[in-house]
Write a protein that holds these residues in place. Structure first.
Motif, short mmCIF file in Angstrom:
data_model
loop_
_atom_site.label_atom_id
_atom_site.label_comp_id
_atom_site.label_asym_id
_atom_site.label_seq_id
_atom_site.Cartn_x
_atom_site.Cartn_y
_atom_site.Cartn_z
N ALA A 1 0.86 -1.19 0.00
CA ALA A 1 0.00 0.00 0.00
C ALA A 1 0.89 1.24 0.00
O ALA A 1 2.02 1.21 0.50
CB ALA A 1 -0.90 -0.01 1.23
N GLU A 2 0.41 2.32 -0.56
CA GLU A 2 1.21 3.54 -0.70
C GLU A 2 1.71 4.05 0.66
O GLU A 2 2.85 4.50 0.78
CB GLU A 2 0.39 4.62 -1.41
CG GLU A 2 1.23 5.74 -1.97
CD GLU A 2 2.24 5.27 -3.03
OE1 GLU A 2 3.37 5.81 -3.03
OE2 GLU A 2 1.92 4.38 -3.83
N ALA A 3 0.89 3.97 1.69
CA ALA A 3 1.30 4.42 3.02
C ALA A 3 2.46 3.57 3.54
O ALA A 3 3.41 4.09 4.14
CB ALA A 3 0.13 4.35 3.99
N ASP A 4 2.41 2.27 3.31
CA ASP A 4 3.49 1.39 3.74
C ASP A 4 4.76 1.65 2.95
O ASP A 4 5.87 1.61 3.49
CB ASP A 4 3.09 -0.08 3.60
CG ASP A 4 2.00 -0.47 4.58
OD1 ASP A 4 1.95 0.13 5.68
OD2 ASP A 4 1.20 -1.37 4.26
N THR A 5 4.62 1.91 1.65
CA THR A 5 5.78 2.23 0.81
C THR A 5 6.46 3.50 1.31
O THR A 5 7.69 3.57 1.43
CB THR A 5 5.35 2.41 -0.65
OG1 THR A 5 4.70 1.21 -1.10
CG2 THR A 5 6.54 2.68 -1.55
N LEU B 1 11.96 5.10 6.54
CA LEU B 1 12.75 4.31 7.47
C LEU B 1 14.17 4.08 6.97
O LEU B 1 15.14 4.17 7.71
CB LEU B 1 12.07 2.97 7.74
CG LEU B 1 12.73 2.03 8.72
CD1 LEU B 1 12.74 2.64 10.12
CD2 LEU B 1 12.03 0.70 8.73
N PHE B 2 14.31 3.82 5.66
CA PHE B 2 15.62 3.52 5.08
C PHE B 2 16.24 4.71 4.37
O PHE B 2 17.27 4.58 3.73
CB PHE B 2 15.52 2.34 4.12
CG PHE B 2 15.27 1.03 4.83
CD1 PHE B 2 16.31 0.37 5.45
CD2 PHE B 2 14.01 0.49 4.88
CE1 PHE B 2 16.09 -0.83 6.13
CE2 PHE B 2 13.76 -0.71 5.55
CZ PHE B 2 14.82 -1.36 6.17
N GLY B 3 15.60 5.88 4.46
CA GLY B 3 16.15 7.08 3.86
C GLY B 3 16.18 7.04 2.34
O GLY B 3 17.11 7.56 1.72
#
Length: 59
Positions: free
Chosen positions: A46-50, A56-58
């Motif tokens: 989902a776009e929010a998770d992406t 998180l990983f910059g």
């Protein structure tokens, strides 16, 4: 298993793969492990998770 000069072991990949499969089947049957599945591996997040992963990983 065979070995070459110096005692270096040489494994046949087909035999190793077959024994690994046999072990997995035995663990599934006797140990009650669930069968593995690849369902969902190719589904897009989902776009929010992406966005969350990118932050998180910059990325």
């Amino acid at each position: 298993m065979h070995s070459i000069d110096g005692g270096i072991p040489v494994f046949e990949t087909l035999s190793v793969g077959l024994k690994t499969l046999e072990l997995r089947v035995e663990l599934t049957q006797k140990g009650g492990l669930p069968p593995t599945s690849r369902t969902g591996y190719t589904q897009r997040l989902a776009e929010a998770d992406t966005d969350r992963v990118r932050a998180l990983f910059g990325l």
